[in-house]
Structure formats: C-alpha cells, structure tokens
Design a protein around this motif. Structure first.
Motif, PDB file in Angstrom:
ATOM      1  N   LYS A 149       0.820  -1.085   0.126  1.00 43.47           N
ATOM      2  CA  LYS A 149      -0.212   0.078   0.062  1.00 43.47           C
ATOM      3  C   LYS A 149       0.807   1.233   0.076  1.00 43.47           C
ATOM      4  O   LYS A 149       2.088   1.202   0.556  1.00 43.47           O
ATOM      5  CB  LYS A 149      -0.961  -0.113   1.334  1.00 43.47           C
ATOM      6  N   MET A 150       0.541   2.319  -0.751  1.00 46.48           N
ATOM      7  CA  MET A 150       1.414   3.409  -0.677  1.00 46.48           C
ATOM      8  C   MET A 150       1.028   4.438   0.311  1.00 46.48           C
ATOM      9  O   MET A 150       0.012   4.278   0.862  1.00 46.48           O
ATOM     10  CB  MET A 150       1.064   4.123  -2.172  1.00 46.48           C
ATOM     11  N   THR A 151       2.232   4.876   0.879  1.00 49.37           N
ATOM     12  CA  THR A 151       2.445   5.677   1.967  1.00 49.37           C
ATOM     13  C   THR A 151       2.394   7.196   1.461  1.00 49.37           C
ATOM     14  O   THR A 151       2.982   7.255   0.289  1.00 49.37           O
ATOM     15  CB  THR A 151       3.270   5.393   2.993  1.00 49.37           C
ATOM     16  N   THR A 152       2.416   8.246   2.340  1.00 48.64           N
ATOM     17  CA  THR A 152       2.535   9.743   1.999  1.00 48.64           C
ATOM     18  C   THR A 152       3.995   9.668   1.422  1.00 48.64           C
ATOM     19  O   THR A 152       4.594  10.702   0.568  1.00 48.64           O
ATOM     20  CB  THR A 152       2.051  10.576   2.813  1.00 48.64           C
ATOM     21  N   GLU A 153       5.005   8.940   2.174  1.00 50.43           N
ATOM     22  CA  GLU A 153       6.318   9.217   1.775  1.00 50.43           C
ATOM     23  C   GLU A 153       6.570   8.565   0.401  1.00 50.43           C
ATOM     24  O   GLU A 153       7.469   9.257  -0.391  1.00 50.43           O
ATOM     25  CB  GLU A 153       7.181   8.308   2.879  1.00 50.43           C
ATOM     26  N   ASP A 154       5.979   7.611   0.048  1.00 52.85           N
ATOM     27  CA  ASP A 154       6.412   7.064  -1.382  1.00 52.85           C
ATOM     28  C   ASP A 154       5.972   7.806  -2.273  1.00 52.85           C
ATOM     29  O   ASP A 154       6.320   8.111  -3.386  1.00 52.85           O
ATOM     30  CB  ASP A 154       5.399   5.539  -1.337  1.00 52.85           C
ATOM     31  N   ILE A 155       4.398   8.686  -2.029  1.00 52.82           N
ATOM     32  CA  ILE A 155       4.021   9.525  -2.945  1.00 52.82           C
ATOM     33  C   ILE A 155       4.860  10.916  -3.204  1.00 52.82           C
ATOM     34  O   ILE A 155       5.102  11.345  -4.185  1.00 52.82           O
ATOM     35  CB  ILE A 155       2.541  10.026  -2.761  1.00 52.82           C
ATOM     36  N   ILE A 156       5.404  11.595  -2.231  1.00 49.76           N
ATOM     37  CA  ILE A 156       6.252  12.709  -2.102  1.00 49.76           C
ATOM     38  C   ILE A 156       7.332  12.736  -2.854  1.00 49.76           C
ATOM     39  O   ILE A 156       7.527  13.716  -3.861  1.00 49.76           O
ATOM     40  CB  ILE A 156       6.318  13.311  -0.703  1.00 49.76           C
ATOM     41  N   ASP A 157       7.946  11.567  -2.897  1.00 46.05           N
ATOM     42  CA  ASP A 157       9.341  11.244  -3.728  1.00 46.05           C
ATOM     43  C   ASP A 157       8.973  11.633  -5.230  1.00 46.05           C
ATOM     44  O   ASP A 157       9.650  11.935  -6.135  1.00 46.05           O
ATOM     45  CB  ASP A 157       9.516   9.982  -3.703  1.00 46.05           C
ATOM     46  N   LYS A 181      -8.933   3.514   7.200  1.00 48.00           N
ATOM     47  CA  LYS A 181      -9.335   4.952   6.813  1.00 48.00           C
ATOM     48  C   LYS A 181      -8.148   5.998   7.031  1.00 48.00           C
ATOM     49  O   LYS A 181      -8.017   6.893   6.319  1.00 48.00           O
ATOM     50  CB  LYS A 181     -10.419   5.195   7.904  1.00 48.00           C
ATOM     51  N   GLU A 182      -7.304   5.760   8.091  1.00 47.20           N
ATOM     52  CA  GLU A 182      -6.268   6.538   8.345  1.00 47.20           C
ATOM     53  C   GLU A 182      -5.293   6.744   7.262  1.00 47.20           C
ATOM     54  O   GLU A 182      -4.915   7.774   6.982  1.00 47.20           O
ATOM     55  CB  GLU A 182      -5.386   5.904   9.627  1.00 47.20           C
ATOM     56  N   GLU A 183      -4.951   5.645   6.430  1.00 38.98           N
ATOM     57  CA  GLU A 183      -4.264   5.623   5.488  1.00 38.98           C
ATOM     58  C   GLU A 183      -4.692   6.237   4.274  1.00 38.98           C
ATOM     59  O   GLU A 183      -4.070   7.266   3.853  1.00 38.98           O
ATOM     60  CB  GLU A 183      -3.857   4.240   4.972  1.00 38.98           C
ATOM     61  N   LEU A 184      -6.316   6.247   4.172  1.00 34.84           N
ATOM     62  CA  LEU A 184      -6.610   6.936   2.951  1.00 34.84           C
ATOM     63  C   LEU A 184      -6.526   8.501   3.372  1.00 34.84           C
ATOM     64  O   LEU A 184      -6.372   9.311   2.278  1.00 34.84           O
ATOM     65  CB  LEU A 184      -8.079   6.331   3.029  1.00 34.84           C
ATOM     66  N   LYS A 185      -6.928   8.989   4.583  1.00 37.60           N
ATOM     67  CA  LYS A 185      -7.072  10.463   5.128  1.00 37.60           C
ATOM     68  C   LYS A 185      -5.565  11.046   4.695  1.00 37.60           C
ATOM     69  O   LYS A 185      -5.766  11.993   4.303  1.00 37.60           O
ATOM     70  CB  LYS A 185      -7.349  10.284   6.515  1.00 37.60           C
TER      71      LYS A 185
END
Ligand code: PMP
Ligand code: GLU
Length: 392
Positions: A149-157, A181-185
């Motif tokens: 599952k992607m995390t915000t760190e993965d996306i920011i890069d 829910k928390e991951e999606l938020k």
C-alpha cells in the motif's frame, strides 16, 4: 501506417492470456485457468429477467448519454446507503464497464504531458490508458512490508509540478490489500495540498473480507470534490460481459465525461442498464453469498500456498487474487527478457496451469493467481503449481 499512440500501446496481458487459454481448452487440452479475474458465479437471475423484459417491452432504444435516470438514481441510493456519500443525478455517469469509466475520466482531466501517478504493483491497463490520452504514467514504488500500500512518503518522492492525478485501487488488483481509513486520510490530505485529483478504482469494493472498506470520497467534502470514484457491476454482481461501470465525480467533471461519452459510444447498452438496476436493487443476498464463497476460496488457496517452499505473498483482504513472490526461484529457471513470463509459459506448457506474469502489473518477480474459480479447479491448479516448483 499506425499512429504514434497505437504504436506505443501493448496489448492487455490479462485478456491475451485468457483468450489463449480459451483457445487451448477448445482444442481439447485440460487447462486450469487461474489467470483472468472473472467470477465463476452466474449473474443473479432477477438481473437477467429484467434485461430480457427490457427487450420484450421495447425499452432498448437510444437513452441519455449519462445512463438511464432510474439506474443513476439507484447508484445514488447505493452510494448514500453503503458508502455514506451524497451525490446529485448530474454527478453520476454510467459507462461500458469500469475500463470505459476510467478512460472517460482520463480524457476529461488529462492534458498531454500531465503526469499520473500509479502505485506498483498496478492493474495492467492503467499505464496504457494514460498513454492513450497523452498523459505520462509515473510509477511509484511501494513496499511489501506495507502490504504494497502506498504511503505519503512514497508519494512525495514522485510529485512534480506536472502531477495531475493519482490512481488508487482499493481493494487492490493484484494484491488484494485494503486501505484503512487513516491510510486513506493521509493520502487525501497530501493530494488536497498538492492539487492532485484522485482516481479511486473501487471495483472490488464489495469483495472485501473485513468490515473496513472506506470509499475515499466519503472522507470529507474536499475529498469528494477531488475524487473520481470508479465502480461497476462486473465483479460484484458477476456481470463481466454486460459492460456496466460508472463514475461518481463533481458536476464539472461529470458533465465533461457525459459529453465525451455522448460522442464516443452514446451510452452503455440499455439492456444491460436495466439488468444493472435489478442487480443493485435486489441481489444483495446473491452478492453476499458470492463474497462468503470467495473468502473460503481465499483460505483454501492460502493454506495450500503456505506449504510451497520458496514463495511468499501477502494475505489478501479483498478482491480475488494472490500476488506471489517467486524471486527465490530465479536461479532455477532459464529466462530471457522477463522472468515472470518465462515462468508462466513453462507452467502452462508443463503443468497446463495459466497464471498472469507479474510483469503485467509492473513487478517481474511475481505471478498473480485468481481464485474466482470453482474449488476443484483451484485445488488442482495449486497442486500443479507446487509440483512445477518442486521439479525446478
Ligand atoms: N479496474 C480493475 C482494478 C480491474 O481489475 C478491472 C477488471 N475488471 C477493471 C477496472 C475493469 O472492469 P470492467 O470489466 O468493468 O471494465
Ligand atoms: N480485471 C480482470 C483481471 O485483472 C479482468 C481482465 C481485464 O479486464 O484486464 O484479470
């Protein structure tokens, strides 16, 4: 002769493999098909009856570009009661399958050169769809320890000023992972901050083995405004060939999608739309039975796979696939370009089992099996995979 776009497209491996398997079966070969994600259940009878009735009552004429009003109202009711999201009639467009719904959304939003983020592993058609509309697919690495599952760190890069949209498949094809829910938020907050649209492919929403499915658009008004939700009847109501999918998105986007669709296909098949109303309104029990069955099949598959040495996988909580890491077998098998394709081809030749090579999903160290088949086929298929691996 061909356009640059046509030259740049590779055919769908999932559809390609399943077509090949059907040909081999027609030739009389005993093939176990664990490749395509197609429910082995039949479409619920009330949906079939409604479709037939629409033919005999002469309702199968041209309809509205966005889909017939009764079906859109039924979808609105579904989104309200099951997902707690309120939509208006002009925010729903019914299309010819989820594939068409995704393509419409891309045509509506993507300009040439826009970047669209796709977490790996991804569903096979996303990159090609993005390329077809002139966008640039940008792949985003995820980690097995995070269940892919992607995390915000993965996306920011990978965010740049050209990033226009991100895809999220929940539950995931090919991994079966389900976001909390928390991951999606946290993903939504990042997207709001960076003005990124979310394409939320929720086609497997109802095939979820935990009670925790959250539709992204339900998180807040802001989330709803930047999200194009994709859903459909192919998987949840075993209506793959009927070709009914839909988008739920804000008015501006939906109006554009409707205009695009009006020119390209007019609207999805009206007969299928009447069947879809019935499937959404009165086939809840059939759908629940299917999901209970998928869960049992998942458990059968995992129990057997756990006993095979040199492979690993994450436990799927939704959809009907297992994404299997076969990288430890690399030194045991001869291959040229793609390891997963060679593995899948040899498995088909030697043991007559069809699976999808991981490279279709952007990860060549894996294969994907679908357990949406009958139990005997599943058990026999995994036995043959085990014997293939043991004999390498
Ligand atoms: N999204 C995902 C993740 C899928 O696995 C599929 C395959 N059915 C689709 C979209 C397309 O669905 P449809 O058959 O309704 O076009
Ligand atoms: N989505 C299914 C799969 O991944 C069906 C095939 C397809 O539409 O690509 O197998």
């Amino acid at each position: 002769m061909l356009s640059k776009k046509a030259k740049n497209i590779t055919p769908s491996l999932t559809i390609g493999i399943s077509t090949k398997v059907k040909e081999l079966i027609d030739q009389g070969l005993d093939i176990i098909n664990l490749s395509i994600g197609e429910p082995n259940f039949c479409t619920p009878t009330p949906a079939k009856e409604a479709a037939v009735e629409s033919i005999y009552t002469n309702k199968a004429k041209y309809g509205p570009a966005s889909g017939i009003t009764e079906l859109r109202k039924t979808i609105i009711h579904k989104l309200k009661t099951e997902n707690n999201i309120s939509y208006q009639l002009d925010e729903i467009v019914v299309s010819s399958g989820a594939k068409h719904a995704i393509t419409n959304a891309l045509i509506a939003l993507i300009n040439p050169g826009d970047e669209v983020l796709i977490p790996k592993p991804y569903w096979v058609s996303y990159p090609e769809m993005i390329k077809l509309v002139g966008g640039n697919p940008v792949f985003l690495d995820t980690k097995m320890k995070n269940n892919f599952k992607m995390t915000t760190e993965d996306i920011i890069d990978v965010i740049t000023p050209k990033t226009k949209m991100i895809f999220i498949t929940n539950p995931s094809n090919p991994t079966g992972a389900v976001y909390s829910k928390e991951e999606l938020k946290s993903i939504v907050n990042l997207c709001i901050q960076h003005n990124i649209f979310i394409l939320a492919d929720e086609i497997y929403e109802r095939i979820c083995y935990k009670d925790n499915f959250i539709s992204i658009a339900s998180l807040s008004e802001k989330a709803k405004n930047i999200t194009i939700t994709i859903n459909g009847l192919s998987k949840s109501a075993a209506m793959t060939g009927w070709r009914i999918g839909y988008t739920a998105a804000n008015q501006t986007i939906s109006k554009a999608i409707s205009a695009i669709q009006g020119h390209l296909t007019s609207h999805p098949c009206v007969i299928s739309q009447y069947g879809a109303i019935k499937a959404l309104n009165s086939c809840q029990e059939d759908i629940q039975t299917m999901v209970l069955n998928y869960k049992k099949k998942r458990d059968i598959a995992l129990n057997m796979l756990e006993k095979i040495k040199d492979i690993s996988f994450i436990k799927p909580n939704g959809a009907f696939y297992v994404f299997i890491d076969i990288s430890s077998l690399k030194n045991k098998l001869k291959y040229n370009d793609y390891f997963s394709i060679s593995f899948a081809n040899q498995l088909l030749e030697q043991e007559k089992v069809a699976v999808v090579p991981g490279v279709a999903f952007g990860m060549d160290d894996f294969i994907r099996i679908s357990y949406a088949c009958d139990n005997d086929t599943l058990i026999e298929g995994i036995k043959r995979i085990s014997s293939f691996i043991n004999n390498l």
